[in-house]
Design an enzyme around this catalytic site. Sequence first.
Site, PDB file in Angstrom:
ATOM      1  NE  ARG A 163      -4.110  -1.554   0.205  1.00 18.13           N
ATOM      2  CZ  ARG A 163      -4.274  -2.883  -0.238  1.00 18.13           C
ATOM      3  NH1 ARG A 163      -3.446  -3.409  -0.549  1.00 18.13           N
ATOM      4  NH2 ARG A 163      -5.524  -3.315   0.128  1.00 18.13           N
ATOM      5  CB  SER A 233      -8.884  -1.224   4.122  1.00 15.62           C
ATOM      6  OG  SER A 233      -9.162  -2.578   3.435  1.00 15.62           O
ATOM      7  CD  GLU A 329      -5.550   1.530   2.551  1.00 14.11           C
ATOM      8  OE1 GLU A 329      -6.213   2.728   1.748  1.00 14.11           O
ATOM      9  OE2 GLU A 329      -6.214   0.553   1.988  1.00 14.11           O
TER      10      GLU A 329
END
Length: 333
Positions: A163, A233, A329
């Site tokens: 990520r 997420s 995130e």
Amino acid sequence: MIYHRHFQLKKYNAFQTEAFAKLFCEPETIEELRQAILDYPEEQKLVLGAGCNLFFTQDFDGLVIRPNLRGMREMPDQEHDSVMVEVMASEDWDSFVAHCVENGYAGLENLSFIPGSVGAAPIQNIGAYGAEVKDCILEVIALDIHTGESFSFSNHECEFSYRDSIFKRTRKYIVISVVFRLKKSFHYVEKYADLNKELAEVEQPSLSDVREAVIRVRKRKLPDHLELPNCGSFFKNPYISAEIAERIKSEYENLPLYPVEGGLLKTSAAFLIDRAGFRGVREGNVGTYPNQALIIVNYGTADGNEIVRFMNRIRDAVNTKFEILLEPEVWMF
Ligand code: EPU
């Protein structure tokens, strides 16, 4: 190109929080994009894709640029039994994945049904069901956000990790197109329990079998951001030491663990949030989704700070219980 002043950003972020941009524009070409950079050298700049992974907590005192760069071109690549496809940044990610599957181009099918634009995919190196977009990226073309100068980044130069990429870390570049290398043959490889289970009855799954299975799993677990505003997420899955893993496993035997670099283990943020008592919890207008504790949902607030307060309650609960500090995130502005 029109520059809007005091422009409402609510419909340009997936949480649909309210905030105004001092200036806002939507360049349709690379030239217009460069012009926007040069027209306002003194203003701080923020580039929006589809806005699926960010939200606003306050007004933005600068220029928000929302490029609308469209198009795609294919180039044969005999040497690797593959095809190269250059896709402009504002194309819809899942429409591109659908196009690949329809044409028998393999590599991105596990990344089906992820909301967002093609240009956003390399920024946080999107991933799902054991695949990461970095494995199909040959090159990313981007402009320097301060000078408008164009650069080509090889896969290696993108500095991809979980990520993460150079684009996310430096926030110095505007992605204008991505060049993918996709295989022209396909053989399903088992990588992720949820997906294997969904495909258990299918012998030799085809690309479209995989795409459809991914879409079914995602629809079951993840809310549609157009119906229930969310950014997917909210936290990254944390990397932890073997000692911490052992300590948690003594209480929770089925803690998910995957070895990663540096002798560390990646565990599941959803699992930790769930065990900290935060699955399907709603406080005021914000809550975690009942089917997936890692998803924060906006049930009706216009104020991004309410989401931040709820995020902090989750982080505190997980940190108190497990001594693990979750890292967001999602981008917050
Ligand atoms: N789990 C719980 N409670 C929950 C949900 C999950 O305990 O409420 C546990 C289960 O044990 C499950 C494990 O967590 O086995 C993992 O859950 P899941 O398969 O849903 O995956 P994830 O690790 O939570 C990651 C990505 C998702 C991606 C899925 C599928 C991150 C931060 N998230 O989630 O990506 O779709 O894997 O591959 O890596 C996104 O980035 O926005 C996103 C949705």
